[in-house]
Each structure stands twice: as C-alpha cells, then as structure tokens.
Motif scaffolding. Structure first.
Motif, PDB file in Angstrom:
ATOM      1  N   THR A  57      -4.848 -51.746  38.581  1.00 27.84           N
ATOM      2  CA  THR A  57      -4.959 -50.297  38.748  1.00 27.84           C
ATOM      3  C   THR A  57      -5.965 -49.982  39.860  1.00 27.84           C
ATOM      4  OG1 THR A  57      -6.793 -50.179  37.192  1.00 27.84           O
ATOM      5  CG2 THR A  57      -4.541 -49.966  36.273  1.00 27.84           C
ATOM      6  N   GLU A  59      -8.662 -48.484  39.455  1.00 28.63           N
ATOM      7  CA  GLU A  59      -9.978 -48.770  38.872  1.00 28.63           C
ATOM      8  C   GLU A  59     -10.305 -50.261  38.981  1.00 28.63           C
ATOM      9  OE1 GLU A  59      -8.352 -45.077  37.580  1.00 28.63           O
ATOM     10  OE2 GLU A  59      -7.501 -47.057  37.198  1.00 28.63           O
ATOM     11  N   TRP A  60      -9.308 -51.111  38.762  1.00 25.03           N
ATOM     12  CA  TRP A  60      -9.498 -52.559  38.929  1.00 25.03           C
ATOM     13  C   TRP A  60      -9.863 -52.870  40.378  1.00 25.03           C
ATOM     14  CZ3 TRP A  60      -6.856 -55.929  42.103  1.00 25.03           C
ATOM     15  CH2 TRP A  60      -7.155 -57.291  41.929  1.00 25.03           C
ATOM     16  N   ARG A  63     -13.443 -52.028  40.994  1.00 26.80           N
ATOM     17  CA  ARG A  63     -14.354 -53.016  40.382  1.00 26.80           C
ATOM     18  C   ARG A  63     -14.423 -54.287  41.221  1.00 26.80           C
ATOM     19  NH1 ARG A  63     -11.525 -51.815  35.740  1.00 26.80           N
ATOM     20  NH2 ARG A  63     -10.649 -53.926  35.638  1.00 26.80           N
TER      21      ARG A  63
END
Length: 95
Positions: A57, A59-60, A63
């Motif tokens: 995603t 968000e991944w 990160r």
C-alpha cells in the motif's frame, strides 16, 4: 554501492523474517531476500496479485522509504510455468 557482508545481510533478514512469516495467513508463499551491489530487496511469491496489492500500500511504501532512504519499486509478474527441480516437476498454470 558495496554489497553488504553476508553476516550483516543475514542478521537484517533474520530480524525482519517474523513479519513475513506472519504474512503466510495473508497469502505470502515465499520471500527470497536479495543482497547485491545495487542494494537489497526481495522476490516475493504471493498466492494472488490481490494479496500482494493488499500488502504493498502507499503506507507500506512510505514506511520502506523512511526505513531505507529510498522509495521501493514494486513490479508484478505472472508466472504461468514453473520449473521445480526439487520435485522434478514442470508446473503449468491451470493444468
């Protein structure tokens, strides 16, 4: 860029392995850790593209960029034929 020494690469992979072990329930079949002159990465074998996309995603990506200082590149491939020398089989999708 220089390749990380094997002991450093193994130590880093061992630290992150529990994350990927837990993804087995979400469709991750295998992860191969890569270590080379161009940096590190992985080859992931998922049960489906949908399962992979559920993990990778935005968000991944954020990160990974925060952790490693570079935006990851994810490329999806289909594998219609697999030569498996461990089992002595050539597996063809749908057969």
């Amino acid at each position: 860029m220089t390749k990380r020494p094997p002991d450093v690469a193994v130590e880093a992979a061992t630290r992150s392995a529990p994350t990927y072990t837990a993804l087995g329930a979400k469709g991750l079949l295998k992860k191969y850790y890569l270590n080379g002159e161009a940096g590190g990465g992985g080859v992931y074998l998922w049960a489906s593209e949908a399962a992979a996309r559920a993990w990778y995603t935005p968000e991944w990506e954020a990160r990974m960029e925060a952790a490693f200082g570079a935006r990851p590149i994810v490329t999806y491939y289909d594998s219609h034929v697999v030569v498996d020398n461990e089992t002595g089989q050539v597996r063809i999708e749908g057969a």
